[in-house]
Design a protein around this motif. Structure first.
Motif, PDB file in Angstrom:
ATOM      1  N   CYS A  22     -31.255  13.172  -7.846  1.00  0.00           N
ATOM      2  CA  CYS A  22     -29.856  13.460  -8.105  1.00  0.00           C
ATOM      3  C   CYS A  22     -29.136  12.167  -8.491  1.00  0.00           C
ATOM      4  O   CYS A  22     -29.484  11.096  -8.032  1.00  0.00           O
ATOM      5  CB  CYS A  22     -29.221  14.051  -6.854  1.00  0.00           C
ATOM      6  N   SER A  23     -28.143  12.318  -9.338  1.00  0.00           N
ATOM      7  CA  SER A  23     -27.239  11.214  -9.661  1.00  0.00           C
ATOM      8  C   SER A  23     -25.818  11.702  -9.504  1.00  0.00           C
ATOM      9  O   SER A  23     -25.515  12.853  -9.821  1.00  0.00           O
ATOM     10  CB  SER A  23     -27.433  10.737 -11.099  1.00  0.00           C
ATOM     11  N   VAL A  24     -24.975  10.825  -9.033  1.00  0.00           N
ATOM     12  CA  VAL A  24     -23.562  11.134  -8.884  1.00  0.00           C
ATOM     13  C   VAL A  24     -22.795  10.051  -9.622  1.00  0.00           C
ATOM     14  O   VAL A  24     -23.046   8.862  -9.418  1.00  0.00           O
ATOM     15  CB  VAL A  24     -23.139  11.152  -7.397  1.00  0.00           C
ATOM     16  N   ARG A  25     -21.870  10.458 -10.481  1.00  0.00           N
ATOM     17  CA  ARG A  25     -21.085   9.473 -11.223  1.00  0.00           C
ATOM     18  C   ARG A  25     -19.608   9.740 -10.992  1.00  0.00           C
ATOM     19  O   ARG A  25     -19.155  10.874 -11.038  1.00  0.00           O
ATOM     20  CB  ARG A  25     -21.394   9.560 -12.706  1.00  0.00           C
ATOM     21  N   TRP A  26     -18.866   8.660 -10.744  1.00  0.00           N
ATOM     22  CA  TRP A  26     -17.425   8.748 -10.566  1.00  0.00           C
ATOM     23  C   TRP A  26     -16.798   7.759 -11.529  1.00  0.00           C
ATOM     24  O   TRP A  26     -17.088   6.561 -11.474  1.00  0.00           O
ATOM     25  CB  TRP A  26     -17.040   8.418  -9.128  1.00  0.00           C
ATOM     26  N   LYS A  27     -15.982   8.259 -12.404  1.00  0.00           N
ATOM     27  CA  LYS A  27     -15.302   7.411 -13.376  1.00  0.00           C
ATOM     28  C   LYS A  27     -13.831   7.786 -13.364  1.00  0.00           C
ATOM     29  O   LYS A  27     -13.492   8.960 -13.457  1.00  0.00           O
ATOM     30  CB  LYS A  27     -15.902   7.621 -14.767  1.00  0.00           C
ATOM     31  N   ARG A  28     -12.959   6.783 -13.231  1.00  0.00           N
ATOM     32  CA  ARG A  28     -11.534   7.058 -13.166  1.00  0.00           C
ATOM     33  C   ARG A  28     -10.745   5.914 -13.752  1.00  0.00           C
ATOM     34  O   ARG A  28     -10.991   4.757 -13.450  1.00  0.00           O
ATOM     35  CB  ARG A  28     -11.105   7.267 -11.726  1.00  0.00           C
TER      36      ARG A  28
END
Length: 109
Positions: A12-18
């Motif tokens: 799994c990969s989790v990406r957070w971009k803001r």
């Protein structure tokens, strides 16, 4: 994100971009330094993880901060798993991706 009884392979990969420049127009540079400097402590605390790679020295103001770190934490009952955190912070915003590398073999523990 890490292996569980329901997701035993843990792939799994989790990406957070803001973007935060609209929220912190006057403090974006300070905020990016603060977040870059505190990320390892937060990952360690919230994911009960141990840092395996050497952290970057984040002590001076810069236009951009980025780091790729490798971590180990408990998963699948008594097993150990590794994951990577690829993070970048600048005055525009934050981009963090966490990628599981799966269980650690008994010979590497």
């Amino acid at each position: 994100m890490l292996p569980t009884a329901k997701l035993s392979d843990g792939t799994c990969s989790v990406r957070w971009k803001r973007l935060w420049s609209q929220d912190y127009a006057d403090g974006a540079q300070r905020l990016s330094l603060d977040m870059a400097a505190s990320l390892p402590a937060r990952v360690s605390f919230y994911l009960s993880a141990t840092l395996l790679s050497k952290p970057n020295d984040v002590s001076a103001a810069a236009a951009r901060y980025s780091d790729l770190t490798t971590w180990r934490t408990g998963c699948n009952q008594a097993k150990q798993c590794e994951f990577e955190v690829n993070a970048s912070f600048d005055q525009e915003g934050v981009d963090v991706m966490i990628t599981s590398r799966g269980e650690v073999s008994a010979s590497r523990q």
